[in-house]
Design a protein around this motif. Structure first.
Motif, PDB file in Angstrom:
ATOM      1  N   ALA A 229      44.535 108.543  44.378  1.00  8.18           N
ATOM      2  CA  ALA A 229      44.811 107.131  44.065  1.00  8.18           C
ATOM      3  C   ALA A 229      45.477 106.434  45.241  1.00  8.18           C
ATOM      4  O   ALA A 229      46.695 106.197  45.232  1.00  8.18           O
ATOM      5  N   PRO A 230      44.707 106.102  46.284  1.00  3.11           N
ATOM      6  CA  PRO A 230      45.312 105.381  47.409  1.00  3.11           C
ATOM      7  C   PRO A 230      45.862 104.031  46.936  1.00  3.11           C
ATOM      8  O   PRO A 230      45.280 103.389  46.064  1.00  3.11           O
ATOM      9  N   THR A 231      46.976 103.626  47.529  1.00  2.00           N
ATOM     10  CA  THR A 231      47.625 102.396  47.057  1.00  2.00           C
ATOM     11  C   THR A 231      47.073 101.142  47.713  1.00  2.00           C
ATOM     12  O   THR A 231      47.228 100.047  47.165  1.00  2.00           O
ATOM     13  N   SER A 232      46.435 101.280  48.884  1.00  6.22           N
ATOM     14  CA  SER A 232      45.910 100.094  49.575  1.00  6.22           C
ATOM     15  C   SER A 232      44.415  99.932  49.322  1.00  6.22           C
ATOM     16  O   SER A 232      43.673 100.921  49.234  1.00  6.22           O
ATOM     17  N   GLU A 233      44.003  98.697  49.248  1.00  2.80           N
ATOM     18  CA  GLU A 233      42.576  98.395  49.035  1.00  2.80           C
ATOM     19  C   GLU A 233      41.739  98.871  50.227  1.00  2.80           C
ATOM     20  O   GLU A 233      40.619  99.343  50.063  1.00  2.80           O
ATOM     21  N   ASP A 240      35.777 105.317  49.516  1.00  4.78           N
ATOM     22  CA  ASP A 240      34.559 105.055  48.749  1.00  4.78           C
ATOM     23  C   ASP A 240      33.302 105.257  49.577  1.00  4.78           C
ATOM     24  O   ASP A 240      32.221 105.510  49.038  1.00  4.78           O
ATOM     25  N   GLN A 241      33.425 105.109  50.910  1.00  5.59           N
ATOM     26  CA  GLN A 241      32.269 105.243  51.790  1.00  5.59           C
ATOM     27  C   GLN A 241      31.977 106.700  52.155  1.00  5.59           C
ATOM     28  O   GLN A 241      30.969 106.999  52.767  1.00  5.59           O
ATOM     29  N   LEU A 242      32.892 107.576  51.802  1.00  6.07           N
ATOM     30  CA  LEU A 242      32.758 108.972  52.192  1.00  6.07           C
ATOM     31  C   LEU A 242      32.126 109.804  51.089  1.00  6.07           C
ATOM     32  O   LEU A 242      32.241 109.501  49.908  1.00  6.07           O
ATOM     33  N   VAL A 243      31.478 110.869  51.535  1.00  5.97           N
ATOM     34  CA  VAL A 243      30.962 111.861  50.590  1.00  5.97           C
ATOM     35  C   VAL A 243      31.690 113.163  50.874  1.00  5.97           C
ATOM     36  O   VAL A 243      31.547 113.752  51.943  1.00  5.97           O
ATOM     37  N   PHE A 244      32.522 113.600  49.949  1.00  9.43           N
ATOM     38  CA  PHE A 244      33.257 114.865  50.134  1.00  9.43           C
ATOM     39  C   PHE A 244      33.672 115.398  48.796  1.00  9.43           C
ATOM     40  O   PHE A 244      33.562 114.757  47.762  1.00  9.43           O
TER      41      PHE A 244
END
Length: 244
Positions: A229-233, A240-244
């Motif tokens: 849950a990252p706090t910054s947008e 969201d752009q990563l696949v892992f």
């Protein structure tokens, strides 16, 4: 107590690119800090300022109590305390693995050759490369070269390691070879700052993850918190752009 501390550090290159913009972060002895973020965000520049490879425009960097930018500070002393491992290995191609490992202790520290050789063999054994002591870099795989580069940094008895994208040029199937070495160092309490694009690498080794963008540290948190849950947008968009 912090082993490495950056306070309000800024760095602008001659072309006008502001690589670091008022960056403050500290790393405690025994801690592993992973720095992630998009390309060009300042990750590698931050790392290079810590051992004086890049001068800064403003701010203060302390390494083991030494002010890196002070004219009274000898950079060779800083670099003895803080070893750096690069993506490109930077091994001398005309030297054997053993000679690569003995060069800095001999030239920089005037180390006893027999003691240095014994340490080199023990470290090569630890990373699974004892049989490669007399090989030349061209005879090694990428993963083996990177493990030798880590051992070379350890030969100086550093208090901390700076690892700059050390898995970036490796085939995915041999990233694990290098990751296992770094995880082992972390377990032994080695202080490290790890710049990486590998999120699995960051998750496996880090006590905290710092996310950078446009020269700023946007947020910093334990890996389980940051990836859940990252706090910054901005960090959320990056993940969201990563696949892992």
């Amino acid at each position: 107590m912090s082993l490495i501390s950056l306070e309000h550090v800024s760095k602008t290159y001659p072309n006008g690119h502001k690589a670091l913009d008022d960056v403050s972060v500290s790393v405690a002895a025994g801690e592993v800090l992973a720095i992630i973020g998009p390309s060009g965000c300042g990750k590698s520049t931050l790392l290079r300022t810590v051992n004086g490879l890049e001068p800064v425009d403003s701010g203060q960097i302390l390494v083991n109590g030494r002010d890196v930018a002070s004219k009274q500070t000898k950079l060779k002393d800083v670099r003895s305390d803080v070893g750096m491992v690069f993506q490109s290995y930077d091994l001398f191609p005309h030297l054997t693995v053993m000679d690569n490992l003995l060069l800095a202790p001999k030239v920089v520290k005037g180390a006893d050759l027999a003691e240095a050789r014994s340490r080199a063999l023990a470290l090569l054994e630890r990373v699974g490369l004892a049989e490669k002591a007399d090989a030349r870099p061209r005879e090694l795989s990428g993963g083996q070269k990177q493990r030798v580069a880590i051992v070379r940094a350890l030969m100086m008895h550093p208090k901390a390691l700076l690892l700059d994208e050390i898995t970036a040029s490796l085939d995915p199937e041999i990233v694990r070879e290098v990751l296992d070495v770094v995880v082992g160092l972390a377990r032994d309490g080695m202080t490290m700052i790890v710049v990486t694009h590998e999120m699995g690498f960051a998750r496996a080794v880090a006590d905290r993850v710092a996310f950078m963008d446009a020269g700023h540290i946007v947020e910093i948190a334990p890996p389980e918190e940051f990836f859940a849950a990252p706090t910054s947008e901005r960090a959320q968009r990056f993940l969201d752009q990563l696949v892992f």
